[in-house]
Design an enzyme around this catalytic site. Structure first.
Site, PDB file in Angstrom:
ATOM      1  CB  ILE A 103      -0.746   0.327   1.047  1.00 46.47           C
ATOM      2  CG1 ILE A 103      -0.556   0.077   2.575  1.00 46.47           C
ATOM      3  CG2 ILE A 103      -1.971  -1.127   0.713  1.00 46.47           C
ATOM      4  CD1 ILE A 103      -0.850   0.160   3.529  1.00 46.47           C
ATOM      5  CE1 TYR A 159      -3.277  -2.088  14.510  1.00 48.10           C
ATOM      6  CE2 TYR A 159      -3.950  -1.887  17.019  1.00 48.10           C
ATOM      7  CZ  TYR A 159      -4.177  -2.315  15.994  1.00 48.10           C
ATOM      8  OH  TYR A 159      -5.295  -2.783  15.071  1.00 48.10           O
TER       9      TYR A 159
HETATM   10  N1  SER Z   1      -5.660  -6.912  18.536  1.00 52.82           N
HETATM   11  C1  SER Z   1      -5.289  -5.794  17.842  1.00 52.82           C
HETATM   12  C2  SER Z   1      -3.654  -5.956  18.958  1.00 52.82           C
HETATM   13  O1  SER Z   1      -3.324  -7.137  19.935  1.00 52.82           O
HETATM   14  C3  SER Z   1      -5.928  -5.400  18.913  1.00 52.82           C
HETATM   15  O2  SER Z   1      -6.206  -4.101  17.788  1.00 52.82           O
HETATM   16  O3  SER Z   1      -2.932  -5.422  18.276  1.00 52.82           O
END
Ligand code: SER
Length: 340
Positions: A55, A154
């Protein structure tokens, strides 16, 4: 003639597996699957076209719009929370620049077609950041606008991309004299930890739930990396797919916001352990706490408030805690490993 397609990025991932099958079988749309890895063989038959690519590759994205009329985008590609901490800058590029590329593609497609392009974006409980365990346990059901101070790359990426979606939805090129009247229709869900019967997550921090289950089903010992009293909200993958499809189909006028919490049930790691042991009595499960991953999970809410999703577009999970395990996960996982 360019064919009208639904683009799914991160097609090979956990959500992609369920979503692609659903889109092809139930919604009868043509799926254009994009993933950096070759698409799993069993998914290829459900796709109109499968592209292996990145991407971040703008040339590739440019070629896609030459060949296809993209009406809807499910942008699933992402580096999850644990993996992202090993190389935060690379994760940022993929999670943020990748999203930006697809938002721009969506807005250009909308302007060419003179029609709104829908952009479905899965965000996460990782967008939240509670300061300590005591606050987490007192917070109860966290609302969309509370505790937005994520501690992971994240989580920061997901929260920022929610804002990017809002920007492209409402304000893109707001000062331009030739500003187009059509744009994107950005719709975002904040998912809890997802548990699939089909696939195992890679690189997340809520992974201990699905890992406990899949290890037990294969008779492999498992060391859970969080304390037994650790609580997170979870959801089965079929409910996650239904939530995406239902939000996509909701009439625009019923949506009071762009970002919605959704959840099914909250459980402690001990409670997951107990259910797994009930169904797989020989399972060897121990607790070996990884304090760093523990502190990430401790910053995520124990429960979220999904009242707005329920009110605005009729969200309701099919699988509560009991049904999730007894009627779906356990039988499906047993069958998955029995046939291997
Ligand atoms: N399940 C994901 C993670 O643990 C959280 O959105 O990074």
């Amino acid at each position: 003639m360019r064919r009208e397609v639904v683009l799914v990025s991160g097609a090979n991932g956990e959500i992609g597996h369920g979503l692609i099958r659903h889109l092809a079988e139930q919604e009868q749309v043509l799926v254009l699957a994009l993933d950096v890895q070759p698409l799993d063989r069993q998914l290829r038959d459900y796709c109109y076209s499968c592209i292996q690519g990145d991407i971040l590759d703008n040339m590739l994205l440019g070629r896609l719009v030459v060949e296809y009329e993209i009406r809807t985008i499910y942008h699933l590609a992402s580096i999850l929370s644990t993996k992202a901490e090993y190389n935060p800058e690379t994760a940022h590029r993929i999670n943020v620049e990748g999203t930006l590329n697809l938002l721009r593609l969506a807005v250009e497609q909308a302007q060419w077609q003179g029609k709104t392009v829908k952009f479905l974006y899965p965000s996460s409980i990782a967008a939240y950041g509670l300061p300590d365990l005591e606050t987490k346990m007192k917070a109860g059901k966290v609302k969309e606008e509370q505790w937005l101070q994520p501690t992971t790359m994240y989580g920061c990426n997901k929260l920022y991309c929610e804002h990017l979606g809002r920007y492209y939805n409402n304000y893109y090129r707001q000062l331009a004299a030739d500003r187009a009247s059509v744009s994107i229709d950005f719709r975002c869900l904040r998912f809890p930890g997802l548990i699939s019967a089909e696939t195992i997550p890679s690189g997340g921090t809520s992974d201990y739930g699905p890992e406990m289950l899949h290890h037990a089903a294969q008779n492999i010992p498992y060391a859970c990396f969080v304390r037994p009293d650790t609580v997170l909200p979870f959801m089965t993958m079929p409910d996650a797919i239904r939530a995406l499809i239902k939000l996509e189909a909701a009439p625009k006028k019923s949506l009071s916001q762009l970002v919605y919490n959704v959840t099914s049930f909250s459980m402690s790691a001990q409670e997951i352990h107990n259910v797994v042991k009930k169904h797989f009595p020989n399972a060897e499960i121990t607790f070996q706490v990884d304090t760093k991953r523990q502190s990430i999970v401790d910053s995520w809410p124990a429960d979220v408030d999904d009242l707005d999703a329920r009110k605005d577009w009729g969200w309701r999970p099919d699988y509560d805690r009991e049904r999730a395990f007894d009627e779906f996960l356990i039988p499906a996982i047993k069958q998955r490993y029995a046939t291997q």
